[in-house]
Design a protein around this motif. Sequence first.
Motif, PDB file in Angstrom:
ATOM      1  N   ALA A 114     -27.288   8.686  16.315  1.00 56.70           N
ATOM      2  CA  ALA A 114     -26.956   8.239  14.954  1.00 56.70           C
ATOM      3  C   ALA A 114     -25.835   7.198  14.965  1.00 56.70           C
ATOM      4  N   LEU A 115     -25.974   6.222  14.075  1.00 55.85           N
ATOM      5  CA  LEU A 115     -24.864   5.322  13.779  1.00 55.85           C
ATOM      6  C   LEU A 115     -23.871   6.120  12.937  1.00 55.85           C
ATOM      7  N   ILE A 116     -22.603   6.052  13.278  1.00 56.18           N
ATOM      8  CA  ILE A 116     -21.565   6.812  12.571  1.00 56.18           C
ATOM      9  C   ILE A 116     -20.810   5.869  11.641  1.00 56.18           C
ATOM     10  N   VAL A 117     -20.745   6.218  10.362  1.00 61.05           N
ATOM     11  CA  VAL A 117     -20.059   5.397   9.372  1.00 61.05           C
ATOM     12  C   VAL A 117     -18.910   6.188   8.760  1.00 61.05           C
ATOM     13  N   VAL A 118     -17.725   5.599   8.767  1.00 60.63           N
ATOM     14  CA  VAL A 118     -16.546   6.216   8.153  1.00 60.63           C
ATOM     15  C   VAL A 118     -16.044   5.301   7.045  1.00 60.63           C
ATOM     16  N   THR A 119     -15.295   5.875   6.099  1.00 58.19           N
ATOM     17  CA  THR A 119     -14.827   5.111   4.930  1.00 58.19           C
ATOM     18  C   THR A 119     -13.327   5.322   4.737  1.00 58.19           C
ATOM     19  N   PRO A 120     -12.498   4.908   5.675  1.00 58.36           N
ATOM     20  CA  PRO A 120     -11.068   5.240   5.599  1.00 58.36           C
ATOM     21  C   PRO A 120     -10.311   4.449   4.535  1.00 58.36           C
ATOM     22  N   LEU A 121      -9.231   5.042   4.075  1.00 57.42           N
ATOM     23  CA  LEU A 121      -8.283   4.378   3.183  1.00 57.42           C
ATOM     24  C   LEU A 121      -6.980   4.186   3.954  1.00 57.42           C
ATOM     25  N   GLY A 122      -6.668   2.953   4.280  1.00 53.56           N
ATOM     26  CA  GLY A 122      -5.407   2.658   4.951  1.00 53.56           C
ATOM     27  C   GLY A 122      -5.372   2.932   6.440  1.00 53.56           C
ATOM     28  N   LEU A 123      -6.398   3.557   6.983  1.00 54.45           N
ATOM     29  CA  LEU A 123      -6.458   3.843   8.410  1.00 54.45           C
ATOM     30  C   LEU A 123      -7.309   2.794   9.115  1.00 54.45           C
ATOM     31  N   ASP A 124      -7.105   2.643  10.408  1.00 55.77           N
ATOM     32  CA  ASP A 124      -8.017   1.835  11.192  1.00 55.77           C
ATOM     33  C   ASP A 124      -9.205   2.692  11.603  1.00 55.77           C
ATOM     34  N   ALA A 125     -10.246   2.042  12.094  1.00 57.20           N
ATOM     35  CA  ALA A 125     -11.455   2.778  12.487  1.00 57.20           C
ATOM     36  C   ALA A 125     -11.179   3.713  13.648  1.00 57.20           C
TER      37      ALA A 125
END
Length: 514
Positions: A343-354
Amino acid sequence: MASRQYPIATIGIVGTGAMGRGIAQIASLAGLTVRLFDANPQAAAAARDYLADIFVKLTVKGKLDEAQAHAALARVIGAQSLAELADCDLVIEAIIENLDAKRALFRELETIVSGRCVLASNTSSLSITAIAAACTDASRVAGYHFFNPVPLMKVVEVIDGLRGDPAAGDALMDLARRMGHTPVRAKDMPGFIVNHAGRGMNTEGLRVASEGIASFADIDRIMREQAGFRLGPFELLDLTALDVSHPVMESIYHQFYEEPRFTPSPIASTRLAGGLIGKKAGEGFYRYVDGKPQVPAEADAPATLPKCVWVSGRQPAARDAVLQLVARANVALDEGERPADDALIVVTPLGLDATTAALEEQLDASRTVAIDALFPLAAVQRRTLMTTPATTRAARDAAHALFAADGVPVTVIRDSTGFVAQRIVATIVNIGCDIAQRQIASPEDIDLAVTLGLGYPKGPLALGDALGARTILTILRNIHGVLGDPRYRPSPWLARRAQLGISLTSADAADAAS
């Protein structure tokens, strides 16, 4: 003791460059008598000829009739010496941005004009209190900061020095309205409102570029098409020109005793030294041909979609927005608690780097891509993706194909705390909040000055409210937590209102009640 009155019918303008001419134009059209003086007599005569030409053009366009144009020009009178300004009710200096020069001029003017004449400086960054200190009567000295071009930029900052008579400022506020401008009131602090608030866009844009996160063009595209600004930071810097904007950045930084929020960038100083100052020089952050920037074309989006996608649930609203795009692209969704191996992993951070977002959830960084969901993903004209240093090209390209599948362009950046839009917008909001916290201006005037003076879609406080004060606070705290850089520490104005759930545009309730 009764307050002095400052009726204004005749104004003197010292300095007939672009600012002096612009002020003379709006003043004469408003019915005021204008006396123009310049140390160079030819410059004063040229300024009057310029105004004559402007009034003819306005007549041709139907914005003035001939009688109005002739009357306005007749009210503009050239002065051969400062002594000819003796009968003025107001003198506005628009000379070189040098404290000693301005103080010497005001010292001389004080011996010429009457005690009821207001002395105003059009300075953009120098202290009004410091200028007024040269005068025997500092109470009638104020700041009157217009923006270039004066006839089109409909805002003016009225600045009270520490010894200023509020009635003098009140008279300038009234005069601004008579001339068709919107006045905003500010205390005497470095940068006043607009140049102070403008540090957020410019210095943070430069910081993003200096970290190698994205190109000048990509940063501008993101700020225009994702965040909704009329211009990105480098388009704006090219328009104002680095020989103007960089000294202001340095001046505000040093006047605030090296406040980290305002740290200038060596990118700007190096380009200034090399003459790459902006559009007027034909080259700045962009090269210009026939006045048009030469912007590198974007590559086409990859075509191969991922087989399946796993989306982090750390930000529920952002996850829902991503799921809608996944469904629209007809890509399979991995709904397991942990992502499958393919799976491709998608994250949606606020203010953080990937990287930090992947490590916090113990995700495979080689398959992790972050998407900025601060602005509605379904409504924006551009989306921003961010990779970790370990993200494979296959994962990056698959994510790019997925989020561009509906035709919306995608910019892929290197790992950054807060992407691009998040950190620039959060910095803009934070500095606006700090201006309010310092009581430099009212919340209303802060937003008014920024929207009119900088052309932002919203003022910094209204922008913070629209995106959510708690969201902005989270972004700043996360950036500060990862980098440890004090430039990202949240303003108390922001932190307290976010925690209480009240508007950033609201004054303290006890003060409002009084």
